[in-house]
Design an enzyme around this catalytic site. Structure first.
Site, PDB file in Angstrom:
ATOM      1  N   VAL A  33       0.804  -1.229   0.000  1.00  0.00           N
ATOM      2  CA  VAL A  33       0.000   0.000   0.000  1.00  0.00           C
ATOM      3  C   VAL A  33       0.839   1.283   0.000  1.00  0.00           C
ATOM      4  CG1 VAL A  33      -2.028  -1.108   1.030  1.00  0.00           C
ATOM      5  CG2 VAL A  33      -0.343   0.024   2.522  1.00  0.00           C
TER       6      VAL A  33
ATOM      7  N   SER B  63      -8.993   2.804  14.161  1.00  0.00           N
ATOM      8  CA  SER B  63      -8.669   2.294  15.498  1.00  0.00           C
ATOM      9  C   SER B  63      -9.305   3.165  16.571  1.00  0.00           C
ATOM     10  CB  SER B  63      -7.157   2.286  15.713  1.00  0.00           C
ATOM     11  OG  SER B  63      -6.863   2.004  17.069  1.00  0.00           O
TER      12      SER B  63
ATOM     13  N   TYR C 255       0.819   6.270  15.929  1.00  0.00           N
ATOM     14  CA  TYR C 255      -0.226   5.352  15.458  1.00  0.00           C
ATOM     15  C   TYR C 255      -1.600   6.031  15.534  1.00  0.00           C
ATOM     16  CZ  TYR C 255      -3.163   1.129  15.315  1.00  0.00           C
ATOM     17  OH  TYR C 255      -4.123   0.189  15.001  1.00  0.00           O
TER      18      TYR C 255
ATOM     19  N   ALA D  40      -2.316   9.153  15.527  1.00  0.00           N
ATOM     20  CA  ALA D  40      -2.435  10.224  14.529  1.00  0.00           C
ATOM     21  C   ALA D  40      -2.729   9.645  13.149  1.00  0.00           C
ATOM     22  CB  ALA D  40      -1.139  11.045  14.496  1.00  0.00           C
TER      23      ALA D  40
ATOM     24  N   LYS E 275      -4.316   6.959  12.507  1.00  0.00           N
ATOM     25  CA  LYS E 275      -5.683   6.427  12.518  1.00  0.00           C
ATOM     26  C   LYS E 275      -6.710   7.577  12.551  1.00  0.00           C
ATOM     27  CE  LYS E 275      -4.721   2.256  12.018  1.00  0.00           C
ATOM     28  NZ  LYS E 275      -5.348   1.438  10.972  1.00  0.00           N
TER      29      LYS E 275
ATOM     30  N   ILE F  45      -7.994  -6.242  19.508  1.00  0.00           N
ATOM     31  CA  ILE F  45      -8.450  -7.454  18.836  1.00  0.00           C
ATOM     32  C   ILE F  45      -7.304  -8.454  18.840  1.00  0.00           C
ATOM     33  CG2 ILE F  45      -9.328  -8.409  16.643  1.00  0.00           C
ATOM     34  CD1 ILE F  45     -11.317  -6.484  17.991  1.00  0.00           C
TER      35      ILE F  45
HETATM   36  N1  LIG Z   1      -5.434  -5.939  16.264  1.00  0.00           N
HETATM   37  C1  LIG Z   1      -5.879  -4.888  16.917  1.00  0.00           C
HETATM   38  O1  LIG Z   1      -5.995  -4.893  18.145  1.00  0.00           O
HETATM   39  C2  LIG Z   1      -6.292  -3.653  16.177  1.00  0.00           C
HETATM   40  C3  LIG Z   1      -6.934  -2.639  16.899  1.00  0.00           C
HETATM   41  C4  LIG Z   1      -7.328  -1.489  16.227  1.00  0.00           C
HETATM   42  C5  LIG Z   1      -7.086  -1.366  14.872  1.00  0.00           C
HETATM   43  N2  LIG Z   1      -6.442  -2.364  14.193  1.00  0.00           N
HETATM   44  C6  LIG Z   1      -6.202  -2.144  12.753  1.00  0.00           C
HETATM   45  O2  LIG Z   1      -6.687  -3.251  12.009  1.00  0.00           O
HETATM   46  C7  LIG Z   1      -5.919  -3.406  10.817  1.00  0.00           C
HETATM   47  C8  LIG Z   1      -5.446  -4.851  10.709  1.00  0.00           C
HETATM   48  O3  LIG Z   1      -4.645  -5.146  11.838  1.00  0.00           O
HETATM   49  P1  LIG Z   1      -4.333  -6.642  12.282  1.00  0.00           P
HETATM   50  O4  LIG Z   1      -4.316  -6.646  13.766  1.00  0.00           O
HETATM   51  O5  LIG Z   1      -5.200  -7.599  11.575  1.00  0.00           O
HETATM   52  O6  LIG Z   1      -2.821  -6.763  11.769  1.00  0.00           O
HETATM   53  P2  LIG Z   1      -1.987  -8.053  11.284  1.00  0.00           P
HETATM   54  O7  LIG Z   1      -0.567  -7.698  11.485  1.00  0.00           O
HETATM   55  O8  LIG Z   1      -2.514  -9.300  11.875  1.00  0.00           O
HETATM   56  O9  LIG Z   1      -2.285  -8.077   9.702  1.00  0.00           O
HETATM   57  C9  LIG Z   1      -1.934  -6.994   8.893  1.00  0.00           C
HETATM   58  C10 LIG Z   1      -1.966  -7.418   7.440  1.00  0.00           C
HETATM   59  O10 LIG Z   1      -1.558  -6.292   6.640  1.00  0.00           O
HETATM   60  C11 LIG Z   1      -0.542  -6.701   5.745  1.00  0.00           C
HETATM   61  N3  LIG Z   1       0.327  -5.564   5.456  1.00  0.00           N
HETATM   62  C12 LIG Z   1       1.218  -4.945   6.285  1.00  0.00           C
HETATM   63  N4  LIG Z   1       1.837  -3.952   5.647  1.00  0.00           N
HETATM   64  C13 LIG Z   1       1.339  -3.919   4.387  1.00  0.00           C
HETATM   65  C14 LIG Z   1       1.592  -3.117   3.251  1.00  0.00           C
HETATM   66  N5  LIG Z   1       2.522  -2.144   3.269  1.00  0.00           N
HETATM   67  N6  LIG Z   1       0.888  -3.356   2.129  1.00  0.00           N
HETATM   68  C15 LIG Z   1      -0.037  -4.344   2.077  1.00  0.00           C
HETATM   69  N7  LIG Z   1      -0.305  -5.147   3.116  1.00  0.00           N
HETATM   70  C16 LIG Z   1       0.375  -4.945   4.258  1.00  0.00           C
HETATM   71  C17 LIG Z   1       0.198  -7.830   6.456  1.00  0.00           C
HETATM   72  O11 LIG Z   1       0.925  -8.652   5.540  1.00  0.00           O
HETATM   73  C18 LIG Z   1      -0.980  -8.550   7.123  1.00  0.00           C
HETATM   74  O12 LIG Z   1      -1.586  -9.485   6.253  1.00  0.00           O
HETATM   75  C19 LIG Z   1      -4.764  -2.398  10.911  1.00  0.00           C
HETATM   76  O13 LIG Z   1      -5.075  -1.260  10.144  1.00  0.00           O
HETATM   77  C20 LIG Z   1      -4.736  -2.048  12.386  1.00  0.00           C
HETATM   78  O14 LIG Z   1      -4.217  -0.773  12.619  1.00  0.00           O
HETATM   79  C21 LIG Z   1      -6.040  -3.495  14.812  1.00  0.00           C
END
Ligand SMILES: NC(=O)c1ccc[n+]([C@@H]2O[C@H](COP(=O)([O-])OP(=O)(O)OC[C@H]3O[C@@H](n4cnc5c(N)ncnc54)[C@H](O)[C@@H]3O)[C@@H](O)[C@H]2O)c1
Length: 249
Positions: free
Chosen positions: A63, A141, A154, A156, A158, A187
């Site tokens: 991305v 987030s 982070y 900022a 989000k 999560i």
């Molecule tokens: N897990 C949590 O507690 C939580 C809480 C709030 C928000 N989020 C948000 O949810 C989203 C997913 O998080 P997650 O916990 O599933 O993370 P994760 O690390 O389990 O998965 C992230 C995915 O994104 C892919 N990825 C990373 N960098 C990339 C890039 N430059 N281009 C394309 N793909 C890329 C990774 O390969 C992976 O498949 C994120 O935006 C995160 O900020 C997560």
């Protein structure tokens, strides 16, 4: 089936929340495109969805790379015929206190989480516009709303995504495209392993959540499938905080 005949593309769909969204949307009848930097995990997620009877396709996408994203969009248009539902989910978190956030870390997080959302949108929004059924869902987030989470860099990144959602809802809404965000708080994914590495910190965390459990990727996926469906056609420009009631504790 809520999403029959729809095509949904999920960035970061190879693992964690994105994968759960891909799996659930496929169960709801959508053809899902997993767009991820990790080819191995992406192909394995596609195989899992297919073996469960779903329809899935993997496209490699970073991305932060506009040219690569444009190539991915062309590939998706050629092979799948365009996208109706765009889930902007790819993101990373590296939690640090202010004094340990240097310029390089700030740039890395903002580049992937915020600028990456913009570049993804630029690459795929025309396909969503062409679809007579457009939906854009951001995974942002709770840290942007509550002041707790992965640190200022982070939060900022989000908060920037949330602001994009509010603007896009006004710009794309008149075209019949719904734009919303799901803002999870904690999560159970690899990001969580980084933020709460030991049993003691997790125990304390659960005590802070009124529903007394750590959210699962599926909890976010069910909301994403609902927002992507006809049942949510009057929901636009919303940032839905999914945190087990923690905000009101
Ligand atoms: N897990 C949590 O507690 C939580 C809480 C709030 C928000 N989020 C948000 O949810 C989203 C997913 O998080 P997650 O916990 O599933 O993370 P994760 O690390 O389990 O998965 C992230 C995915 O994104 C892919 N990825 C990373 N960098 C990339 C890039 N430059 N281009 C394309 N793909 C890329 C990774 O390969 C992976 O498949 C994120 O935006 C995160 O900020 C997560």
């Amino acid at each position: 089936m809520l999403l029959k005949k729809r095509v949904a593309l999920i960035t970061g769909g190879a693992m964690g929340i994105g994968k759960a969204i891909a799996v659930d949307m496929a169960k709801e009848g959508a053809k899902v495109v997993i767009a991820d930097i990790s080819e191995e995990a992406g192909n394995s997620a596609v195989a899992e969805i297919k073996s469960a009877g779903g329809d899935a396709y993997f496209v490699k996408a970073n991305v932060t790379d506009m040219e690569g994203l444009n190539n991915a969009a062309k590939e998706v248009e050629d092979k799948v015929g365009g996208v109706d539902i765009l889930v902007i989910n790819a993101g990373i978190s590296i939690k640090k206190p202010l004094d340990e956030v240097d310029e390089a870390l700030w740039d890395k997080i903002v580049d992937i989480n915020l600028k990456g959302s913009f570049l993804t949108l630029k690459a795929f929004v025309d396909q969503v516009r062409k679809s007579k059924y457009g939906k854009v869902i951001f995974i942002t987030s709770g840290s942007a709303l509550t002041g707790t989470g992965g640190g200022i860099h982070y939060a900022a990144s989000k908060a920037g995504q949330n602001a994009m959602v509010l603007n896009l809802a006004k710009e794309l809404g008149p075209l019949g495209i719904n734009v919303n965000a799901i803002a999870p708080r904690v999560i159970q994914t690899e990001i969580l392993d980084h933020l709460y590495p030991d049993e003691e910190s997790r125990k304390k965390l659960i005590e802070q959540i009124p529903i007394r459990k750590i959210g699962q990727p599926e909890d976010i996926a069910y909301m994403a499938s609902f927002l992507a469906s006809d049942k949510a056609s009057y929901i636009n420009g919303q940032i839905l905080l999914l945190d087990g009631g923690r905000t009101h504790q």
